[in-house]
Design a protein around this motif. Structure first.
Motif, mmCIF file in Angstrom:
data_model
loop_
_atom_site.group_PDB
_atom_site.id
_atom_site.type_symbol
_atom_site.label_atom_id
_atom_site.label_comp_id
_atom_site.label_asym_id
_atom_site.label_seq_id
_atom_site.Cartn_x
_atom_site.Cartn_y
_atom_site.Cartn_z
ATOM 1 N N UNK A 1 0.845 -1.193 0.000
ATOM 2 C CA UNK A 1 0.000 0.000 0.000
ATOM 3 C C UNK A 1 0.884 1.248 0.000
ATOM 4 N N UNK A 2 0.255 2.405 -0.200
ATOM 5 C CA UNK A 2 1.012 3.649 -0.184
ATOM 6 C C UNK A 2 1.712 3.877 1.149
ATOM 7 N N UNK A 3 0.996 3.625 2.246
ATOM 8 C CA UNK A 3 1.593 3.799 3.562
ATOM 9 C C UNK A 3 2.751 2.847 3.798
ATOM 10 N N UNK A 4 2.608 1.612 3.319
ATOM 11 C CA UNK A 4 3.688 0.636 3.465
ATOM 12 C C UNK A 4 4.912 1.044 2.635
ATOM 13 N N UNK A 5 4.659 1.542 1.426
ATOM 14 C CA UNK A 5 5.777 2.009 0.602
ATOM 15 C C UNK A 5 6.516 3.161 1.292
ATOM 16 N N UNK A 6 5.769 4.057 1.937
ATOM 17 C CA UNK A 6 6.432 5.170 2.600
ATOM 18 C C UNK A 6 7.253 4.689 3.795
ATOM 19 N N UNK A 7 6.780 3.654 4.450
ATOM 20 C CA UNK A 7 7.569 3.087 5.548
ATOM 21 C C UNK A 7 8.876 2.494 5.020
ATOM 22 N N UNK A 8 8.807 1.830 3.892
ATOM 23 C CA UNK A 8 10.034 1.300 3.286
ATOM 24 C C UNK A 8 10.970 2.448 2.914
ATOM 25 N N UNK B 1 1.854 13.616 2.058
ATOM 26 C CA UNK B 1 0.988 14.349 1.134
ATOM 27 C C UNK B 1 0.213 13.463 0.190
ATOM 28 N N UNK B 2 0.664 12.218 0.014
ATOM 29 C CA UNK B 2 0.008 11.293 -0.907
ATOM 30 C C UNK B 2 -0.766 10.205 -0.162
ATOM 31 N N UNK B 3 -0.991 10.411 1.149
ATOM 32 C CA UNK B 3 -1.638 9.395 1.977
ATOM 33 C C UNK B 3 -2.923 9.938 2.585
ATOM 34 N N UNK B 4 -3.838 9.018 2.946
ATOM 35 C CA UNK B 4 -5.040 9.457 3.636
ATOM 36 C C UNK B 4 -4.690 9.866 5.066
ATOM 37 N N UNK B 5 -5.625 10.502 5.749
ATOM 38 C CA UNK B 5 -5.368 11.096 7.062
ATOM 39 C C UNK B 5 -4.888 10.061 8.075
ATOM 40 N N UNK B 6 -5.540 8.904 8.107
ATOM 41 C CA UNK B 6 -5.176 7.887 9.091
ATOM 42 C C UNK B 6 -3.751 7.401 8.866
ATOM 43 N N UNK B 7 -3.396 7.126 7.603
ATOM 44 C CA UNK B 7 -2.067 6.642 7.306
ATOM 45 C C UNK B 7 -1.030 7.744 7.500
ATOM 46 N N UNK B 8 -1.420 8.994 7.214
ATOM 47 C CA UNK B 8 -0.504 10.119 7.423
ATOM 48 C C UNK B 8 -0.083 10.201 8.882
ATOM 49 N N UNK B 9 -1.048 10.039 9.782
ATOM 50 C CA UNK B 9 -0.723 10.100 11.204
ATOM 51 C C UNK B 9 0.121 8.903 11.633
ATOM 52 N N UNK B 10 -0.113 7.734 11.029
ATOM 53 C CA UNK B 10 0.687 6.553 11.354
ATOM 54 C C UNK B 10 2.143 6.760 10.935
ATOM 55 N N UNK B 11 2.361 7.321 9.742
ATOM 56 C CA UNK B 11 3.723 7.587 9.266
ATOM 57 C C UNK B 11 4.383 8.648 10.145
ATOM 58 N N UNK B 12 3.622 9.680 10.505
ATOM 59 C CA UNK B 12 4.163 10.724 11.385
ATOM 60 C C UNK B 12 4.578 10.129 12.728
ATOM 61 N N UNK B 13 3.786 9.201 13.258
ATOM 62 C CA UNK B 13 4.117 8.550 14.529
ATOM 63 C C UNK B 13 5.443 7.789 14.418
ATOM 64 N N UNK B 14 5.662 7.122 13.288
ATOM 65 C CA UNK B 14 6.916 6.393 13.095
ATOM 66 C C UNK B 14 8.097 7.355 13.088
ATOM 67 N N UNK B 15 7.950 8.459 12.363
ATOM 68 C CA UNK B 15 9.028 9.447 12.322
ATOM 69 C C UNK B 15 9.288 10.022 13.710
ATOM 70 N N UNK B 16 8.229 10.266 14.471
ATOM 71 C CA UNK B 16 8.383 10.791 15.820
ATOM 72 C C UNK B 16 9.159 9.820 16.698
ATOM 73 N N UNK B 17 8.876 8.523 16.570
ATOM 74 C CA UNK B 17 9.577 7.520 17.386
ATOM 75 C C UNK B 17 11.072 7.481 17.084
ATOM 76 N N UNK B 18 11.454 7.870 15.883
ATOM 77 C CA UNK B 18 12.874 7.816 15.522
ATOM 78 C C UNK B 18 13.717 8.782 16.346
ATOM 79 N N UNK B 19 13.085 9.801 16.939
ATOM 80 C CA UNK B 19 13.846 10.709 17.801
ATOM 81 C C UNK B 19 14.396 9.970 19.021
ATOM 82 N N UNK B 20 13.795 8.841 19.377
ATOM 83 C CA UNK B 20 14.299 8.032 20.488
ATOM 84 C C UNK B 20 15.617 7.356 20.133
#
Length: 225
Positions: free
Chosen positions: A136-143, A163-182
């Motif tokens: 899926x688009x969200x999975x591709x962005x995670x890769x 920008x190319x993802x729906x709202x739910x997936x956008x927040x999921x990707x943002x959460x992953x990026x946020x976790x990387x600060x750890x």
């Protein structure tokens, strides 16, 4: 400033800010506000006509183009809006390619393990053998995020990654990026989404090449890039 045959055009003007280390820092603003130019400055692709860009105490402007290219390979990972995965390569192979192109200092025998670790960080290890078309688009962005992590850069620049993802997936990707600060990563996140921008550690709002607002900025001594 950009010089054409007939005039000089100022793209960014009076831009001064600091990015906290190990933060998620958003750059927000409408189209044409100067976000892309600012990103190119931060990554050394473009050089400012005046002023300085300091990274970990070193000025980028004094480096040669070859030095900047090597610096980017070691210090910056980039996540794009449209993923830009190689369609004929699996998720694992896309991450492995980043190690090859980045001239990784890791022993080649450890590249596969490193790639799987990066995929695991973004919850995609189980899809390592799938092609982008099977994701899926969200999975591709995670890769794509895993690929940006491959060479262990301290800074990840995400250019409209949701920008190319729906709202739910956008927040999921943002959460992953946020976790990387750890993991001691500094995330520079360009977005039009004010809701996502409001969740950042710090950030700025651009309009017509100027900063009109700095958001949530709280620096401590020595904690900046």
């Amino acid at each position: 400033m950009i010089t054409t045959r007939t005039q000089k055009i100022t793209i960014l003007d009076d831009i001064t800010f600091a990015i906290p280390a190990r933060s998620i820092f958003t750059i927000n603003g409408p189209s044409g506000s100067g976000k892309s130019t600012l990103l190119n400055m931060l990554t050394g692709i473009d050089r400012p006509s005046s002023g300085r860009i300091i990274f970990a105490g070193e000025e980028l402007r004094v480096r040669s183009e070859n030095q900047l290219a090597r610096w980017r390979g070691q210090h910056v990972g980039i996540v794009f809006q449209f993923f830009q995965l190689i369609p004929t390569l699996t998720a694992l192979e896309n991450v492995l390619l980043a190690l090859e192109l980045g001239k990784s200092k890791l022993p080649r025998r450890s590249w596969r393990l490193r790639s799987l670790q990066c995929l695991d960080l973004v919850e995609m290890e189980q899809y390592a053998q799938r092609l982008p078309s099977e994701l899926s688009g969200g999975q591709q962005q995670r890769v794509a995020i895993a690929r940006a992590l491959a060479n262990d850069p301290p800074v990840i620049i995400a250019d409209e990654p949701t920008g190319n993802l729906d709202s739910q997936m956008a927040h999921a990707v943002f959460d992953i990026l946020t976790r990387l600060t750890q993991y001691d990563k500094t995330i520079i996140y360009v977005t039009h989404d004010l809701d996502l921008a409001s969740r950042a550690t710090a950030g700025l709002l651009l309009r017509d090449g100027r900063i009109v607002q700095q958001l949530h900025t709280h620096l401590t001594s020595g904690e900046q890039r």
